[in-house]
Design a protein around this motif. Structure first.
Motif, mmCIF file in Angstrom:
data_model
loop_
_atom_site.group_PDB
_atom_site.id
_atom_site.type_symbol
_atom_site.label_atom_id
_atom_site.label_comp_id
_atom_site.label_asym_id
_atom_site.label_seq_id
_atom_site.Cartn_x
_atom_site.Cartn_y
_atom_site.Cartn_z
ATOM 1 N N GLU A 195 0.848 -1.187 0.000
ATOM 2 C CA GLU A 195 0.000 0.000 0.000
ATOM 3 C C GLU A 195 0.883 1.236 0.000
ATOM 4 O OE1 GLU A 195 -4.198 0.735 2.036
ATOM 5 O OE2 GLU A 195 -2.575 0.623 3.485
ATOM 6 N N VAL A 196 0.511 2.223 -0.801
ATOM 7 C CA VAL A 196 1.252 3.479 -0.867
ATOM 8 C C VAL A 196 0.329 4.595 -0.397
ATOM 9 C CG1 VAL A 196 2.492 5.106 -2.350
ATOM 10 C CG2 VAL A 196 2.640 2.644 -2.802
ATOM 11 N N LEU A 197 0.801 5.331 0.626
ATOM 12 C CA LEU A 197 0.056 6.468 1.142
ATOM 13 C C LEU A 197 0.683 7.749 0.616
ATOM 14 C CD1 LEU A 197 -0.413 5.562 4.928
ATOM 15 C CD2 LEU A 197 -1.782 4.862 2.965
ATOM 16 N N LYS B 67 5.630 3.796 0.955
ATOM 17 C CA LYS B 67 5.284 2.445 0.518
ATOM 18 C C LYS B 67 5.405 1.460 1.680
ATOM 19 C CE LYS B 67 6.546 -1.063 -2.897
ATOM 20 N NZ LYS B 67 7.479 -1.374 -3.994
ATOM 21 N N PHE B 68 4.287 0.805 1.978
ATOM 22 C CA PHE B 68 4.236 -0.197 3.039
ATOM 23 C C PHE B 68 4.063 -1.579 2.423
ATOM 24 C CE2 PHE B 68 2.807 3.737 4.878
ATOM 25 C CZ PHE B 68 3.415 3.755 6.113
ATOM 26 N N VAL B 69 4.876 -2.519 2.869
ATOM 27 C CA VAL B 69 4.731 -3.927 2.485
ATOM 28 C C VAL B 69 4.466 -4.691 3.771
ATOM 29 C CG1 VAL B 69 5.827 -5.938 1.437
ATOM 30 C CG2 VAL B 69 6.305 -3.649 0.526
ATOM 31 N N SER B 70 3.349 -5.405 3.801
ATOM 32 C CA SER B 70 2.926 -6.126 5.006
ATOM 33 C C SER B 70 2.909 -5.198 6.223
ATOM 34 C CB SER B 70 3.803 -7.344 5.270
ATOM 35 O OG SER B 70 3.681 -8.271 4.218
ATOM 36 N N ASN B 71 2.344 -3.986 6.024
ATOM 37 C CA ASN B 71 2.147 -3.015 7.099
ATOM 38 C C ASN B 71 3.447 -2.417 7.639
ATOM 39 O OD1 ASN B 71 0.221 -1.550 8.593
ATOM 40 N ND2 ASN B 71 0.590 -2.827 10.376
ATOM 41 N N GLU C 55 9.900 2.012 1.901
ATOM 42 C CA GLU C 55 10.551 3.131 1.225
ATOM 43 C C GLU C 55 9.602 4.317 1.185
ATOM 44 O OE1 GLU C 55 10.242 2.966 -3.421
ATOM 45 O OE2 GLU C 55 10.706 0.932 -2.736
ATOM 46 N N TRP C 56 10.177 5.507 1.002
ATOM 47 C CA TRP C 56 9.367 6.699 0.805
ATOM 48 C C TRP C 56 10.120 7.651 -0.103
ATOM 49 C CZ3 TRP C 56 11.095 11.522 2.191
ATOM 50 C CH2 TRP C 56 12.101 11.595 3.148
ATOM 51 N N ASN C 57 9.373 8.535 -0.762
ATOM 52 C CA ASN C 57 10.009 9.549 -1.596
ATOM 53 C C ASN C 57 9.151 10.801 -1.623
ATOM 54 O OD1 ASN C 57 8.121 9.396 -3.877
ATOM 55 N ND2 ASN C 57 8.997 7.376 -4.186
ATOM 56 N N ARG C 58 9.786 11.889 -2.009
ATOM 57 C CA ARG C 58 9.105 13.175 -2.123
ATOM 58 C C ARG C 58 9.009 13.520 -3.592
ATOM 59 N NH1 ARG C 58 12.091 18.006 0.628
ATOM 60 N NH2 ARG C 58 13.409 17.643 -1.150
ATOM 61 N N GLU C 59 7.810 13.859 -4.037
ATOM 62 C CA GLU C 59 7.590 14.195 -5.440
ATOM 63 C C GLU C 59 7.155 15.642 -5.571
ATOM 64 O OE1 GLU C 59 4.681 11.521 -7.005
ATOM 65 O OE2 GLU C 59 5.966 9.770 -6.767
#
Length: 108
Positions: free
Chosen positions: A67-69, A82-86, A90-94
């Motif tokens: 899931e991507v928040l 980005k969450f995998v199995s809660n 990884e995260w990024n700024r766009e």
């Protein structure tokens, strides 16, 4: 006189609303420094708040939920987490481009 008071009240309310919205966005920027890989989704939401959008939801090749928040940081940025199995993997700024060209022939 009553109309002028009503107008001043309306303008003050608009100004305060803008300040509150901007403060929420800047607070996200500030709190992103505290986000660490491996945190749970609940920990991140507790830190950044519940003003997010689910931008993607799927399963990876092993069947784990992904899931991507998305969190807005200010008028021109968004954080994607980005969450995998809660668990945050990884995260990024766009940078969000507010100005788009609808007709490509304009570029020529």
């Amino acid at each position: 006189m009553k109309t002028i008071k009503l107008l001043l009240f309306f303008l003050a309310a608009c100004f305060l609303n803008a300040c509150i919205s901007n403060n929420i966005a800047w607070k996200t920027n500030e709190n992103m420094r505290l986000v660490k890989i491996g945190m749970t989704k609940e920990e991140v939401i507790h830190l950044l708040g519940n003003k997010y959008m689910i931008t993607s939801s799927s399963n990876d090749a092993y069947g784990n939920p992904v899931e991507v928040l998305g969190y807005k940081s200010d008028a021109d940025e968004e954080y994607k987490l980005k969450f995998v199995s809660n668990q945050l993997k990884e995260w990024n700024r766009e940078h969000v481009n507010k100005y788009t060209v609808k007709d490509p022939s304009i570029l020529n």
